[in-house]
Write a protein that holds these residues in place. Structure first.
Motif, PDB file in Angstrom:
ATOM      1  N   UNK A  25       0.809  -1.215   0.000  1.00  0.00           N
ATOM      2  CA  UNK A  25       0.000   0.000   0.000  1.00  0.00           C
ATOM      3  C   UNK A  25       0.843   1.266   0.000  1.00  0.00           C
ATOM      4  N   UNK A  26       2.063   1.153   0.496  1.00  0.00           N
ATOM      5  CA  UNK A  26       2.880   2.342   0.679  1.00  0.00           C
ATOM      6  C   UNK A  26       3.395   2.883  -0.643  1.00  0.00           C
ATOM      7  N   UNK A  27       3.391   4.209  -0.766  1.00  0.00           N
ATOM      8  CA  UNK A  27       4.012   4.837  -1.920  1.00  0.00           C
ATOM      9  C   UNK A  27       5.024   5.893  -1.524  1.00  0.00           C
ATOM     10  N   UNK A  28       5.175   6.151  -0.250  1.00  0.00           N
ATOM     11  CA  UNK A  28       6.115   7.196   0.165  1.00  0.00           C
ATOM     12  C   UNK A  28       7.509   6.631   0.287  1.00  0.00           C
ATOM     13  N   UNK A  55      12.482  -1.917   2.894  1.00  0.00           N
ATOM     14  CA  UNK A  55      11.064  -1.616   3.082  1.00  0.00           C
ATOM     15  C   UNK A  55      10.889  -0.286   3.809  1.00  0.00           C
ATOM     16  N   UNK A  56      11.738  -0.048   4.819  1.00  0.00           N
ATOM     17  CA  UNK A  56      11.624   1.193   5.594  1.00  0.00           C
ATOM     18  C   UNK A  56      11.763   2.439   4.731  1.00  0.00           C
ATOM     19  N   UNK A  57      12.655   2.402   3.756  1.00  0.00           N
ATOM     20  CA  UNK A  57      12.870   3.609   2.953  1.00  0.00           C
ATOM     21  C   UNK A  57      11.938   3.701   1.753  1.00  0.00           C
ATOM     22  N   UNK A  58      11.009   2.751   1.616  1.00  0.00           N
ATOM     23  CA  UNK A  58       9.988   2.857   0.583  1.00  0.00           C
ATOM     24  C   UNK A  58      10.143   1.913  -0.583  1.00  0.00           C
ATOM     25  N   UNK A  59      11.119   1.007  -0.525  1.00  0.00           N
ATOM     26  CA  UNK A  59      11.288   0.034  -1.606  1.00  0.00           C
ATOM     27  C   UNK A  59      10.407  -1.174  -1.317  1.00  0.00           C
ATOM     28  N   UNK A  60       9.388  -1.378  -2.097  1.00  0.00           N
ATOM     29  CA  UNK A  60       8.548  -2.563  -1.929  1.00  0.00           C
ATOM     30  C   UNK A  60       8.725  -3.559  -3.071  1.00  0.00           C
ATOM     31  N   UNK A 103      12.399   6.932 -10.052  1.00  0.00           N
ATOM     32  CA  UNK A 103      11.845   8.192 -10.551  1.00  0.00           C
ATOM     33  C   UNK A 103      10.477   8.463  -9.940  1.00  0.00           C
ATOM     34  N   UNK A 104       9.728   7.421  -9.632  1.00  0.00           N
ATOM     35  CA  UNK A 104       8.410   7.596  -9.038  1.00  0.00           C
ATOM     36  C   UNK A 104       8.438   7.503  -7.518  1.00  0.00           C
ATOM     37  N   UNK A 105       9.152   6.510  -6.981  1.00  0.00           N
ATOM     38  CA  UNK A 105       9.144   6.258  -5.539  1.00  0.00           C
ATOM     39  C   UNK A 105      10.166   7.099  -4.771  1.00  0.00           C
ATOM     40  N   UNK A 106      11.178   7.610  -5.455  1.00  0.00           N
ATOM     41  CA  UNK A 106      12.221   8.352  -4.757  1.00  0.00           C
ATOM     42  C   UNK A 106      13.423   7.501  -4.412  1.00  0.00           C
ATOM     43  N   UNK A 107      13.341   6.185  -4.578  1.00  0.00           N
ATOM     44  CA  UNK A 107      14.464   5.279  -4.347  1.00  0.00           C
ATOM     45  C   UNK A 107      14.123   3.944  -4.996  1.00  0.00           C
ATOM     46  N   UNK A 108      15.146   3.273  -5.553  1.00  0.00           N
ATOM     47  CA  UNK A 108      14.947   1.968  -6.166  1.00  0.00           C
ATOM     48  C   UNK A 108      16.084   1.037  -5.799  1.00  0.00           C
ATOM     49  N   UNK A 191      24.939   3.093   6.336  1.00  0.00           N
ATOM     50  CA  UNK A 191      25.625   4.251   5.760  1.00  0.00           C
ATOM     51  C   UNK A 191      25.367   4.330   4.264  1.00  0.00           C
ATOM     52  N   UNK A 192      25.409   3.184   3.584  1.00  0.00           N
ATOM     53  CA  UNK A 192      25.177   3.180   2.144  1.00  0.00           C
ATOM     54  C   UNK A 192      23.769   3.667   1.808  1.00  0.00           C
ATOM     55  N   UNK A 193      22.775   3.124   2.482  1.00  0.00           N
ATOM     56  CA  UNK A 193      21.392   3.493   2.171  1.00  0.00           C
ATOM     57  C   UNK A 193      21.139   4.968   2.474  1.00  0.00           C
ATOM     58  N   UNK A 194      21.616   5.431   3.620  1.00  0.00           N
ATOM     59  CA  UNK A 194      21.382   6.841   3.961  1.00  0.00           C
ATOM     60  C   UNK A 194      22.134   7.766   3.005  1.00  0.00           C
ATOM     61  N   UNK A 195      23.314   7.352   2.539  1.00  0.00           N
ATOM     62  CA  UNK A 195      24.068   8.181   1.603  1.00  0.00           C
ATOM     63  C   UNK A 195      23.347   8.290   0.263  1.00  0.00           C
ATOM     64  N   UNK A 196      22.766   7.191  -0.190  1.00  0.00           N
ATOM     65  CA  UNK A 196      22.000   7.240  -1.441  1.00  0.00           C
ATOM     66  C   UNK A 196      20.868   8.258  -1.349  1.00  0.00           C
ATOM     67  N   UNK A 197      20.178   8.265  -0.203  1.00  0.00           N
ATOM     68  CA  UNK A 197      19.054   9.182  -0.035  1.00  0.00           C
ATOM     69  C   UNK A 197      19.521  10.628   0.107  1.00  0.00           C
ATOM     70  N   UNK A 198      20.612  10.837   0.834  1.00  0.00           N
ATOM     71  CA  UNK A 198      21.100  12.202   1.036  1.00  0.00           C
ATOM     72  C   UNK A 198      21.693  12.798  -0.231  1.00  0.00           C
ATOM     73  N   UNK A 199      22.456  11.972  -0.974  1.00  0.00           N
ATOM     74  CA  UNK A 199      23.141  12.476  -2.155  1.00  0.00           C
ATOM     75  C   UNK A 199      22.300  12.359  -3.425  1.00  0.00           C
ATOM     76  N   UNK A 200      21.221  11.597  -3.352  1.00  0.00           N
ATOM     77  CA  UNK A 200      20.385  11.330  -4.531  1.00  0.00           C
ATOM     78  C   UNK A 200      21.235  10.784  -5.681  1.00  0.00           C
ATOM     79  N   UNK A 201      22.004   9.766  -5.354  1.00  0.00           N
ATOM     80  CA  UNK A 201      22.865   9.079  -6.309  1.00  0.00           C
ATOM     81  C   UNK A 201      22.846   7.584  -5.983  1.00  0.00           C
ATOM     82  N   UNK A 202      23.279   6.730  -6.927  1.00  0.00           N
ATOM     83  CA  UNK A 202      23.347   5.299  -6.640  1.00  0.00           C
ATOM     84  C   UNK A 202      24.459   4.967  -5.641  1.00  0.00           C
ATOM     85  N   UNK A 203      24.286   3.849  -4.935  1.00  0.00           N
ATOM     86  CA  UNK A 203      25.326   3.294  -4.067  1.00  0.00           C
ATOM     87  C   UNK A 203      25.493   1.813  -4.401  1.00  0.00           C
TER      88      UNK A 203
END
Length: 606
Positions: A25-28, A55-60, A103-108, A191-203
């Protein structure tokens, strides 16, 4: 305000299937946290921790290709109730799917195997890096005992040095984690996951194949929510930048605003619209920012792309005495072979964390979102540029009417695609003439739009369509793909069918790499023609909902669209459109000649 990453409710179904594509159900992108709870030591594994974090960061949905180094890890991803593991036909498409999803979810996320899989997905990761997409690339690595053993492993280039894959990823990711022991695995993964979100780049995360199932005390509780420290503007720099920009723009007679692709990474689209509302300026977008700025805005004047801009847009932008570009990328493609008629002394360039006004001054540590919102409060209302646009604007003409059974023309085709668009659709445009034809589509409010301009990898759209459609099942994706591009990545239409997706694919069959033809023609741009509908029918093989058709003239196209949006609206619809090999947009002809001129510049004298 901190962005918190937290656990999801554990009372979800306890089983999952590798071929399941059912949606959570989550899309955020970031989920609300709930209290952490202890669980049995047998569950305290690296594999479970990684699955929960995703799952926590929105990847389902995770896109994967199995290999012997990642199989145990895949078992743990399947066991996570909130996660669907989607098997793709190859690693390249798995990476493209994670790109479209992000592009849609904010993280993949995607999962492949060591080196032979990692180097296959590398091209897709490079594309995500160029487009500033947070993408978590997970690789099943060698057994932890093999590091430093001087052994030669399969799936490698035959050397006992296992760092080749890592060194390749270092250039296209913002953080690399090689997990070959359990002691620091928790820290490296977080650290890897948080860096991807902060930098908006792949890890890149490599996990030893023998580690995912081993319990360890560091994973003895459900992942504890952690916070991403917010980025903050330097207040003095912000105030100085706003003051200088307001003074610069308020002196101008006919200033304009132009949105660029880095609006996405700065999360500043709303602030940009707020500035447009307050200022009254004419509002345009660069081609790679299409879809990031609402085209129904009352002062929207179109796409600014130099000589191939939408009608009357370039004239207004280039004749302005001041222009603010928010998040631009000026490369040879977006500048049409470096032919933009812009002057630096007229420009304010706003990047995600920096502002440059004309030839100076420059202000660092100033976030785009903060700057645009503050500037909106300081500008005098000025709609002169928009009034000038309104004064010279002439509505688009319509294509010449087709005679009965006249060969279908591309401009007629896109006239009918335009009528399909709504808030419940999204457009994916493949590299090629679809760039130019889709740019001319007028997007209704809420209609999604994606293409890959900076990297421009042909074939990107097939995987990206798979990932994007999986992320937003409530939208019907309309993908416009050339035959040359489709031949690169066609296989994963099968994954779309396994996932029950309802995408409409327009396969534009014009016999080759048309965009390359218009830059520099040669026999290498001609490809073997396929029976594309026959291929999709073979892939379908009676499993799932699929409908295909081939159209040669307008009447057939109208009938096909009516069927795809009517009786077959719950099916994946594949419409092969046969057009002449020289039937291109006028914009591609102009753009191709200018890019060709830029590519063929002789060497400067030494």
């Amino acid at each position: 305000m901190d962005t918190r990453l937290g656990s999801l409710d554990l009372s979800k179904p306890t089983s999952n299937d590798v071929v399941s594509c059912a949606k959570a159900n989550s899309t955020s992108c970031i989920q609300p946290s709930i209290p952490s709870t202890p669980f049995s030591s047998t569950d305290a594994t690296l594999g479970r921790h990684l699955a929960r974090r995703l799952v926590q960061v929105g990847v389902t949905d995770v896109f994967s290709v199995p290999g012997d180094f990642n199989l145990t890890l895949l078992d743990h991803l399947i066991d996570e109730p909130g996660l669907n593991l989607i098997g793709c036909c190859n690693e390249l498409n798995a990476g493209y799917a994670a790109d479209g999803y992000a592009r849609s979810r904010g993280v993949g996320a995607c999962v492949v195997t060591f080196t032979v899989g990692g180097l296959s997905v590398l091209n897709a990761i490079a594309g995500a890096y160029s487009e500033n997409l947070p993408l978590i690339c997970i690789v099943g690595g060698p057994n932890s005992n093999d590091y430093g053993s001087n052994r030669i492993l399969h799936h490698t280039i035959g050397l006992p040095d296992f760092s080749q894959e890592l060194r390749c990823f270092q250039t296209v990711t913002c953080f690399q984690a090689v997990v070959n022991n359990l002691e620091d695995a928790h820290e490296l993964i977080d650290t890897a996951i948080s860096t991807a979100l902060k930098e908006s780049k792949p890890v890149y995360i490599s996990i030893g194949c023998n580690l995912p199932a081993i319990p360890h005390p560091t994973f003895s509780r459900d992942p504890v929510p952690f916070s991403l420290a917010p980025k903050l503007s330097n207040q003095m720099g912000l105030e100085a930048a706003v003051e200088a920009a307001a003074e610069f723009l308020n002196k101008a007679v006919k200033p304009v605003l132009v949105g660029g692709p880095k609006l996405r990474v700065a999360k500043a689209s709303d602030a940009f619209v707020e500035l447009a509302d307050a200022s009254g300026y004419a509002l345009a977008v660069m081609p790679s920012a299409k879809g990031m700025v609402p085209e129904h805005h009352p002062h929207f004047i179109g796409t600014y792309w130099g000589a191939v801009s939408t009608a009357f847009c370039a004239e207004i932008v280039e004749s302005a005495d001041a222009y603010l570009f928010a998040g631009p990328i000026f490369n040879d493609y977006s500048s049409v072979g470096y032919s933009l008629l812009l002057k630096k002394e007229k420009a304010i360039i706003v990047m995600p964390d920096r502002v440059v006004i004309a030839n100076g001054p420059a202000f660092g540590c100033v976030l785009m979102n903060d700057f645009l919102k503050a500037l909106a409060k300081r500008l005098k209302h000025n709609n002169v540029a928009y009034e000038n646009y309104h004064r010279i604007f002439v509505p688009d003409g319509t294509p010449l009417k087709s005679a009965s059974k006249e060969p279908l023309r591309v401009n007629v085709m896109f006239q009918h695609i335009q009528k399909m668009l709504s808030s419940e659709t999204a457009v994916i445009a493949e590299t090629g003439d679809s760039w130019f034809n889709c740019q001319k589509l007028k997007l209704p409010e809420g209609c999604g739009y994606e293409f890959q301009m900076q990297y421009g990898s042909i074939g990107w759209s097939v995987g990206a369509t798979l990932g994007y459609a999986q992320a937003v099942p409530e939208k019907r994706v309309i993908a416009c793909i050339g035959d040359g591009s489709f031949q690169v990545t066609a296989q994963d239409v099968s994954t779309m069918l396994r996932c029950g997706q309802k995408t409409i694919i327009f396969l534009i069959n014009n016999g080759g790499y048309t965009i390359e033809v218009e830059i520099h023609d040669g026999p290498y741009n001609v490809i073997k023609n396929w029976n594309y509908t026959g291929l999709i029918d073979a892939i379908h093989n009676g499993e799932g909902k699929c409908w295909t058709t081939k159209v040669f003239w307008e009447e057939e196209l109208v009938e096909a669209i009516a069927k795809a949006t009517g009786p077959k609206k719950d099916s994946l619809c594949f419409i092969e459109v046969i057009v002449h090999k020289d039937d291109t947009s006028k914009e591609l002809l102009e753009w191709g000649s200018r890019v060709s001129a830029a590519n063929s510049r002789p060497p400067n004298p030494q």
